[in-house]
Design a protein around this motif. Structure first.
Motif, PDB file in Angstrom:
ATOM      1  N   GLY A 174       0.784  -1.230   0.000  1.00 53.88           N
ATOM      2  CA  GLY A 174       0.000   0.000   0.000  1.00 53.88           C
ATOM      3  C   GLY A 174       0.812   1.274   0.000  1.00 53.88           C
TER       4      GLY A 174
ATOM      5  N   ALA B 289       0.767   3.414  -3.410  1.00 49.06           N
ATOM      6  CA  ALA B 289      -0.520   4.044  -3.724  1.00 49.06           C
ATOM      7  C   ALA B 289      -0.742   5.297  -2.882  1.00 49.06           C
ATOM      8  CB  ALA B 289      -1.656   3.047  -3.498  1.00 49.06           C
ATOM      9  N   PHE B 290      -0.541   5.201  -1.564  1.00 46.66           N
ATOM     10  CA  PHE B 290      -0.810   6.381  -0.746  1.00 46.66           C
ATOM     11  C   PHE B 290       0.249   7.459  -0.982  1.00 46.66           C
ATOM     12  CE2 PHE B 290       1.888   4.629   2.815  1.00 46.66           C
ATOM     13  CZ  PHE B 290       2.602   5.783   3.134  1.00 46.66           C
TER      14      PHE B 290
ATOM     15  N   SER C  22       1.039  11.837   5.647  1.00 44.28           N
ATOM     16  CA  SER C  22       1.868  10.799   5.041  1.00 44.28           C
ATOM     17  C   SER C  22       2.934  10.322   6.024  1.00 44.28           C
ATOM     18  CB  SER C  22       2.531  11.339   3.771  1.00 44.28           C
ATOM     19  OG  SER C  22       3.243  10.326   3.106  1.00 44.28           O
TER      20      SER C  22
ATOM     21  N   ARG D 189       1.453   7.997   8.487  1.00 50.44           N
ATOM     22  CA  ARG D 189       1.260   6.635   7.974  1.00 50.44           C
ATOM     23  C   ARG D 189       2.558   5.843   8.034  1.00 50.44           C
ATOM     24  NH1 ARG D 189      -3.538   5.677   3.710  1.00 50.44           N
ATOM     25  NH2 ARG D 189      -4.930   7.312   4.438  1.00 50.44           N
TER      26      ARG D 189
ATOM     27  N   LEU E 190      -7.543  10.130  -3.642  1.00 50.94           N
ATOM     28  CA  LEU E 190      -6.770   8.909  -3.855  1.00 50.94           C
ATOM     29  C   LEU E 190      -6.061   8.491  -2.571  1.00 50.94           C
ATOM     30  CD1 LEU E 190      -5.649   6.723  -5.705  1.00 50.94           C
ATOM     31  CD2 LEU E 190      -3.869   8.320  -6.425  1.00 50.94           C
ATOM     32  N   PHE E 191      -5.489   9.449  -1.865  1.00 53.65           N
ATOM     33  CA  PHE E 191      -4.791   9.166  -0.619  1.00 53.65           C
ATOM     34  C   PHE E 191      -5.755   8.605   0.430  1.00 53.65           C
ATOM     35  CE2 PHE E 191      -3.478  10.711   3.616  1.00 53.65           C
ATOM     36  CZ  PHE E 191      -2.234  10.117   3.723  1.00 53.65           C
TER      37      PHE E 191
ATOM     38  N   GLN F  93      -6.913   4.860   0.396  1.00 53.05           N
ATOM     39  CA  GLN F  93      -6.008   3.785   0.825  1.00 53.05           C
ATOM     40  C   GLN F  93      -6.209   3.532   2.320  1.00 53.05           C
ATOM     41  OE1 GLN F  93      -4.640   2.605  -1.939  1.00 53.05           O
ATOM     42  NE2 GLN F  93      -5.549   4.406  -2.927  1.00 53.05           N
ATOM     43  N   ARG F  94      -7.295   2.884   2.664  1.00 55.26           N
ATOM     44  CA  ARG F  94      -7.664   2.716   4.070  1.00 55.26           C
ATOM     45  C   ARG F  94      -6.796   1.684   4.793  1.00 55.26           C
ATOM     46  NH1 ARG F  94     -12.649   5.271   4.870  1.00 55.26           N
ATOM     47  NH2 ARG F  94     -12.116   5.021   7.079  1.00 55.26           N
ATOM     48  N   SER F  95      -6.175   0.758   4.052  1.00 52.98           N
ATOM     49  CA  SER F  95      -5.408  -0.296   4.719  1.00 52.98           C
ATOM     50  C   SER F  95      -4.157   0.232   5.413  1.00 52.98           C
ATOM     51  CB  SER F  95      -5.012  -1.374   3.703  1.00 52.98           C
ATOM     52  OG  SER F  95      -4.159  -0.830   2.703  1.00 52.98           O
ATOM     53  N   THR F  96      -3.655   1.383   4.968  1.00 48.33           N
ATOM     54  CA  THR F  96      -2.441   1.940   5.570  1.00 48.33           C
ATOM     55  C   THR F  96      -2.742   3.092   6.528  1.00 48.33           C
ATOM     56  OG1 THR F  96      -2.190   3.397   3.639  1.00 48.33           O
ATOM     57  CG2 THR F  96      -0.991   1.293   3.609  1.00 48.33           C
ATOM     58  N   GLU F  97      -4.006   3.414   6.709  1.00 47.98           N
ATOM     59  CA  GLU F  97      -4.374   4.564   7.554  1.00 47.98           C
ATOM     60  C   GLU F  97      -4.189   4.240   9.035  1.00 47.98           C
ATOM     61  OE1 GLU F  97      -8.242   7.458   8.436  1.00 47.98           O
ATOM     62  OE2 GLU F  97      -8.295   5.957   6.845  1.00 47.98           O
TER      63      GLU F  97
END
Length: 430
Positions: free
Chosen positions: A49, A52-53, A160, A163, A223-224, A227-231
Motif C-alpha cells: 500500500g 498508492a498512498f 503521510s 502513515r 486517492l490518498f 487507501q484505508r489499509s495503511t491509515e
C-alpha cells in the motif's frame, strides 16, 4: 560458479545432474553475479500500500507550491496591486497557522479519511470563490474572506509521515528513510509547483494556476484517503495532553520558527538581489537550485544510517545550515555575481533536508502517538510563522541596507535556531 561467489545471502538452487551417453553433465542455474540486497528505498516501497498512498499524497502536495504564486499573479493582474495580492496571501498564511492545528487534531481523533476529504472540499471551495471574486470584480474584502477559507487544507505531508510512523513503528532505520523521502518530496513540490503555476498563468489565463491546483488537490486527497489499509487508527478518546505540553516540544517549535525565517528571508532577498541586477527571473532559477540541493541531500540522507541520537544530530544540522548560508552572503557581498549566488544557494540547500528530517524525527518521538498529526502540524505552523517573519525582516534589510546585506538575515535566523536548540537541549538523548 562456486556457491561462495554468489554472496552469503543469495538465493540458491541445487545444480542439475544428468548423464548423456558416457558423459556426466552438471548444470548450475544459480545467479551469475553477486547477490545485492535491495536498497533502502526499494525496501521502503515494498511495504503493501505504500506506493498508492505516496502517489496520492505527492499529487495533493504539489499544489502547495502553486496556490500562493497563482493568487499573486491572478490578483495583481486583475487589481493592479502587488500590495493587495501580498496582503491576501499573508492573510491566508495567518489563517492556516490558526486553523491547521485544529484540523490536525480532528484528523487524529476521527481518522484521516473522515476529516481530510471534507476539509479539502472546503479549501477547494475557498479557492474557487477567490477566482469568482477576482473575475467578478467584487470588493477587496471578499478576496481576504475567500482565501482565508483555504486554511482548512489538511497537512498532507504530516498525514503521510503519520502513515509511515504507523507502518514502520518497529523499524527505526526504515522510518529514517521514510522521513528523508518525505522531505525530498516536499522540496520537489515546492520546486516544481511555482514553476508550473507561473507557466499555467502566463501561457493560458491568470486563473489557470489556481484551477489546476484545485483539481490536483482534490484528486490527490481522494486517492490518498481511499487507501484505508495503511491509515493509522483513529483515537477518539485520547487522553494525551497537547503536544505543546510534551517535554521538549516548545523549544522544538521555537527552533522551527527560526528555521522558517531562514526560508522566508532567503526567498525575498534573492528576488531583490536578482531584481537589482536587472534579471528578476533568475531568482526563480536560484531558488529552484536551492530546493534541488535540498531534495538531493534528502534522498542521499535517507540511504545513510547517521550515528547518534536525533537529539544530538539536530544542533549539528543547524550548525551546518548556519555555516553554509554564509556562502550566499559572501558571494553576494564579495563578487555580486548572480551565478555565484545561485551556486552558493545550491550548496547551502544541502543542509535543509537533513535539518528538517531530524526535526521531524524529534517531533514524532516527543509527540504522544494519539496526537501525532497535531504535533507535526504545530511544527509546520512554526515554520509558516517563521517564513512570514523572515520575509518581513529580509524585506526591511534589503530596503534600508542593500540586497547583498539581506543575506545576513538567513545566517542570523539559522544561528538563532542553533542557539535555541543548544540552550534548551534535553539532557537525555531522543
Amino acid at each position: 560458479m562456486p556457491p561462495s561467489s554468489r554472496g552469503p545471502s543469495s538465493p540458491s538452487r541445487p545444480p542439475l545432474v544428468t548423464v548423456t551417453a558416457d558423459t556426466a553433465v552438471v548444470a548450475d542455474f544459480g545467479p551469475r553475479f553477486p547477490y545485492r540486497p535491495p536498497g533502502p528505498y526499494r525496501r521502503l516501497f515494498a511495504v503493501p500500500g505504500a506506493r498508492a498512498f505516496t502517489f496520492g499524497n505527492v499529487l495533493a502536495r504539489l499544489p502547495m507550491g502553486m496556490f500562493s504564486v497563482s493568487a499573486v499573479v491572478m490578483i495583481a493582474g486583475a487589481r493592479g496591486s502587488y500590495a493587495l495580492a501580498g496582503a491576501v496571501t499573508a492573510t491566508g498564511l495567518a489563517a492556516t497557522a490558526v486553523l491547521a492545528p485544529w484540523v490536525a487534531r480532528l484528523v487524529d481523533r476521527y481518522g484521516q479519511a473522515r476529516v481530510a476529504v471534507p476539509a479539502t472540499f472546503v479549501a477547494a471551495l475557498g479557492s474557487l470563490a477567490l477566482v469568482l471574486c477576482v473575475r467578478g470584480s467584487l470588493p477587496d474584502w471578499t478576496l481576504f474572506a475567500a482565501y482565508a477559507a483555504t486554511a482548512t487544507t489538511p497537512n498532507t505531508g504530516g498525514m503521510s509521515r503519520a502513515r509511515w510512523a504507523h507502518l514502520l513503528r518497529d523499524d527505526a532505520a526504515a522510518r529514517h528513510t521514510a522521513n528523508s523521502f518525505e522531505q525530498a518530496a516536499d522540496e520537489l513540490c515546492y520546486m516544481v509547483g511555482p514553476v508550473l503555476a507561473a507557466f499555467l498563468c502566463g501561457t493560458f489565463f491568470p486563473e489557470a494556476g489556481t484551477l489546476t491546483g484545485v483539481v490536483l488537490l482534490l484528486s490527490g486527497v481522494l486517492l490518498f484517503a481511499a487507501q484505508r489499509s495503511t491509515e493509522p487508527p483513529a483515537r477518539p478518546r485520547g487522553t494525551a495532553p497537547s503536544p505543546l505540553r510534551a517535554p521538549g516540544m516548545p523549544p522544538l517549535v521555537a527552533a522551527c520558527l527560526a528555521t522558517g525565517a531562514v526560508f522566508g528571508a532567503t526567498e525575498v532577498v534573492t528576488i531583490a538581489f536578482a531584481d537589482a541586477h536587472g534579471h528578476r527571473w533568475v531568482a526563480g532559477v536560484a531558488l529552484g537550485l536551492q530546493a534541488a540541493g535540498s531534495c538531493a541531500a534528502g534522498l542521499v540522507y535517507g540511504t545513510l544510517r547517521p550515528a547518534g541520537s536525533a537529539e544530538r544530530r539536530h544542533p549539528w544540522c543547524l550548525a551546518a545550515m548556519a555555516v553554509l548560508l554564509t556562502l550566499p552572503l559572501l558571494a553576494a557581498a564579495g563578487t555580486g555575481s548572480l551565478a555565484l549566488v545561485a551556486l552558493a544557494l545550491l550548496v547551502a540547500g544541502t543542509a535543509t533536508a537533513p535539518t528538517m528530517v531530524t526535526c521531524m524525527t524529534l517531533v514524532q518521538r516527543r509527540t504522544p502517538e494519539s496526537r501525532l498529526n497535531e504535533g507535526m502540524t504545530l511544527a509546520v505552523t512554526g515554520l509558516l510563522g517563521g517564513i512570514a517573519c523572515g520575509s518581513a525582516a529580509g524585506g526591511w534589510t534589503v530596503e534600508h541596507l542593500s540586497p547583498a546585506a539581506g543575506y545576513a538575515v538567513p545566517v542570523a535566523a539559522a544561528t538563532t535556531a542553533l542557539l535555541t536548540a543548544l540552550t534548551t537541549r534535553r539532557p537525555q538523548g531522543s
